[in-house]
Scaffold this motif. Structure first.
Motif, PDB file in Angstrom:
ATOM      1  N   TRP A 117      -8.210   2.228 -15.453  1.00  0.00           N
ATOM      2  CA  TRP A 117      -8.538   3.373 -14.384  1.00  0.00           C
ATOM      3  C   TRP A 117      -9.771   4.727 -15.376  1.00  0.00           C
ATOM      4  O   TRP A 117      -9.629   5.565 -14.967  1.00  0.00           O
ATOM      5  CB  TRP A 117      -8.256   3.903 -13.450  1.00  0.00           C
ATOM      6  N   GLU A 118      -9.505   4.994 -16.798  1.00  0.00           N
ATOM      7  CA  GLU A 118     -10.707   5.300 -17.397  1.00  0.00           C
ATOM      8  C   GLU A 118     -11.661   6.449 -17.241  1.00  0.00           C
ATOM      9  O   GLU A 118     -12.010   7.194 -16.811  1.00  0.00           O
ATOM     10  CB  GLU A 118     -10.799   5.043 -19.061  1.00  0.00           C
ATOM     11  N   ASP A 119     -12.098   4.830 -16.157  1.00  0.00           N
ATOM     12  CA  ASP A 119     -13.506   5.914 -15.755  1.00  0.00           C
ATOM     13  C   ASP A 119     -13.845   6.047 -14.037  1.00  0.00           C
ATOM     14  O   ASP A 119     -14.566   6.250 -13.514  1.00  0.00           O
ATOM     15  CB  ASP A 119     -14.424   4.672 -16.429  1.00  0.00           C
ATOM     16  N   ASP A 120     -12.530   6.215 -13.616  1.00  0.00           N
ATOM     17  CA  ASP A 120     -12.224   6.167 -12.067  1.00  0.00           C
ATOM     18  C   ASP A 120     -11.140   6.873 -12.232  1.00  0.00           C
ATOM     19  O   ASP A 120      -9.773   5.938 -11.154  1.00  0.00           O
ATOM     20  CB  ASP A 120     -12.512   4.561 -11.180  1.00  0.00           C
ATOM     21  N   ILE A 121     -10.749   7.810 -11.473  1.00  0.00           N
ATOM     22  CA  ILE A 121     -10.322   8.978 -11.512  1.00  0.00           C
ATOM     23  C   ILE A 121      -9.476   8.197  -9.916  1.00  0.00           C
ATOM     24  O   ILE A 121      -9.965   8.937  -8.893  1.00  0.00           O
ATOM     25  CB  ILE A 121      -9.840  10.296 -11.666  1.00  0.00           C
ATOM     26  N   PRO A 122      -8.283   7.886  -9.538  1.00  0.00           N
ATOM     27  CA  PRO A 122      -8.098   7.119  -8.119  1.00  0.00           C
ATOM     28  C   PRO A 122      -7.790   8.161  -7.172  1.00  0.00           C
ATOM     29  O   PRO A 122      -8.059   8.300  -5.902  1.00  0.00           O
ATOM     30  CB  PRO A 122      -6.826   6.055  -8.482  1.00  0.00           C
ATOM     31  N   LEU A 123      -6.795   9.173  -7.655  1.00  0.00           N
ATOM     32  CA  LEU A 123      -6.300  10.298  -6.207  1.00  0.00           C
ATOM     33  C   LEU A 123      -6.169  11.333  -6.859  1.00  0.00           C
ATOM     34  O   LEU A 123      -6.411  12.054  -7.706  1.00  0.00           O
ATOM     35  CB  LEU A 123      -4.252   9.325  -6.391  1.00  0.00           C
ATOM     36  N   TYR A 124      -6.299  12.428  -5.856  1.00  0.00           N
ATOM     37  CA  TYR A 124      -6.219  13.415  -5.907  1.00  0.00           C
ATOM     38  C   TYR A 124      -5.372  14.046  -4.179  1.00  0.00           C
ATOM     39  O   TYR A 124      -5.497  13.693  -3.515  1.00  0.00           O
ATOM     40  CB  TYR A 124      -7.227  14.628  -5.857  1.00  0.00           C
ATOM     41  N   ALA A 125      -4.371  14.910  -4.210  1.00  0.00           N
ATOM     42  CA  ALA A 125      -3.590  15.483  -3.112  1.00  0.00           C
ATOM     43  C   ALA A 125      -4.788  16.519  -2.894  1.00  0.00           C
ATOM     44  O   ALA A 125      -5.209  17.617  -3.861  1.00  0.00           O
ATOM     45  CB  ALA A 125      -2.873  16.130  -4.098  1.00  0.00           C
TER      46      ALA A 125
ATOM     47  N   THR B  54      -9.324  13.132   7.802  1.00  0.00           N
ATOM     48  CA  THR B  54     -10.320  13.883   6.708  1.00  0.00           C
ATOM     49  C   THR B  54      -9.526  14.285   5.340  1.00  0.00           C
ATOM     50  O   THR B  54      -9.899  13.694   4.372  1.00  0.00           O
ATOM     51  CB  THR B  54     -11.159  14.921   7.077  1.00  0.00           C
ATOM     52  N   ASP B  55      -8.133  13.944   5.531  1.00  0.00           N
ATOM     53  CA  ASP B  55      -7.368  14.947   4.466  1.00  0.00           C
ATOM     54  C   ASP B  55      -6.456  13.011   3.942  1.00  0.00           C
ATOM     55  O   ASP B  55      -5.650  13.587   3.484  1.00  0.00           O
ATOM     56  CB  ASP B  55      -6.652  16.169   4.706  1.00  0.00           C
TER      57      ASP B  55
ATOM     58  N   ARG C 281       0.642  22.310   6.903  1.00  0.00           N
ATOM     59  CA  ARG C 281       0.528  22.005   8.219  1.00  0.00           C
ATOM     60  C   ARG C 281       1.148  20.618   7.894  1.00  0.00           C
ATOM     61  O   ARG C 281       1.819  20.728   9.007  1.00  0.00           O
ATOM     62  CB  ARG C 281      -1.076  22.362   8.438  1.00  0.00           C
ATOM     63  N   HIS C 282       1.391  19.435   6.993  1.00  0.00           N
ATOM     64  CA  HIS C 282       1.975  18.109   7.586  1.00  0.00           C
ATOM     65  C   HIS C 282       3.220  18.952   6.708  1.00  0.00           C
ATOM     66  O   HIS C 282       3.593  17.023   6.562  1.00  0.00           O
ATOM     67  CB  HIS C 282       0.610  17.222   6.660  1.00  0.00           C
ATOM     68  N   ASN C 283       3.604  19.290   5.893  1.00  0.00           N
ATOM     69  CA  ASN C 283       4.750  19.227   4.843  1.00  0.00           C
ATOM     70  C   ASN C 283       5.560  18.397   5.907  1.00  0.00           C
ATOM     71  O   ASN C 283       6.818  18.137   5.561  1.00  0.00           O
ATOM     72  CB  ASN C 283       5.340  20.706   4.552  1.00  0.00           C
TER      73      ASN C 283
END
Length: 234
Positions: free
Chosen positions: A226-234, A14-15, A53-55
């Motif tokens: 991408w002004e109207d669509d933030i694509p990525l977050y950690a 899921t992540d 956990r995944h580092n």
């Protein structure tokens, strides 16, 4: 710098990074390398703190022997200056000092920026030593392990390559003193990580760095359309 941009990602769970965001990364010029979760003999990774956990999957980069040298950056870092001199680093491994709320000069390094020479032999040695309790404690991730593994034999980089956000809150004098020469800003203490549409404003602990981050992020979105669509977050 005529260097290839490579992104290490997990795509499962899921992540993991979605196929849509992998396409966006490739559009922005990244070569995306999907890696399987590393497993270590007699190590239960579920005991590691959830946000770390995944580092230990960072160790994959030592196996990328198609490259002579790698500058590794965590996903919660922002580059504001030149990295060119890092290619001239002596030795096989380098990192910058860590900073804590009560320690401004730590003799341990932060693994958010590392410069290394890939080596199959070193990769297998690292994986083997994670299983050694003298090197890895059950709830630790990559940073404590790497500090033990490379103790006394890493090249120390200056603060400017790990300009840790904790400095702003607890060591403001040095943050202001060194800001102009900072190269890598590391958003270590923000949980969740910065969102330019929902970040703190004047009055919160790190409002000025967050305002700077928001400005940089919006410039990136505009550059890629991408002004109207933030694509990525950690």
């Amino acid at each position: 710098m005529d260097a290839e941009l490579v992104m290490l990602v997990r795509s499962g769970g899921t992540d993991g990074v979605s196929a849509e965001n992998i396409t966006r990364l490739e559009k922005a010029g990244w070569r995306v390398k999907e890696a399987e979760e590393l497993e270590f003999e007699n190590v239960d990774t579920s005991q590691i703190r959830s946000h770390h956990r995944h580092n230990l999957n960072k160790l994959h980069v030592w196996s990328w022997t198609e490259y002579e040298r790698i500058i590794f950056l965590d996903a919660d870092t922002v580059c504001k200056g030149s990295l060119a001199e890092l290619w001239q680093m002596p030795g096989d491994f380098a990192a910058a000092p860590d900073v804590w709320w009560d320690v401004i000069t730590d003799n341990r390094f932060n693994s958010g920026l590392m410069v290394l020479r890939p080596s199959t032999e070193e990769f297998h040695s690292l994986v083997k030593h994670v299983s050694d309790p003298n090197y890895h404690s059950p709830n630790d991730a990559d940073q404590a392990f790497l500090n033990t593994y490379y103790r006394f034999r890493y090249f120390g980089l200056p603060y400017k390559y790990n300009f840790n956000l904790i400095m702003y809150q607890f060591h403001r004098y040095y943050w202001d003193l060194l800001w102009d020469e900072a190269v890598i800003v590391h958003f270590t203490v923000r949980k969740p990580k910065p969102n330019p549409r929902d970040h703190c404003h004047k009055g919160c602990n790190e409002w000025e760095p967050m305002e700077w981050y928001g400005m940089m992020f919006r410039e990136m979105l505009a550059f890629y359309g991408w002004e109207d669509d933030i694509p990525l977050y950690a």
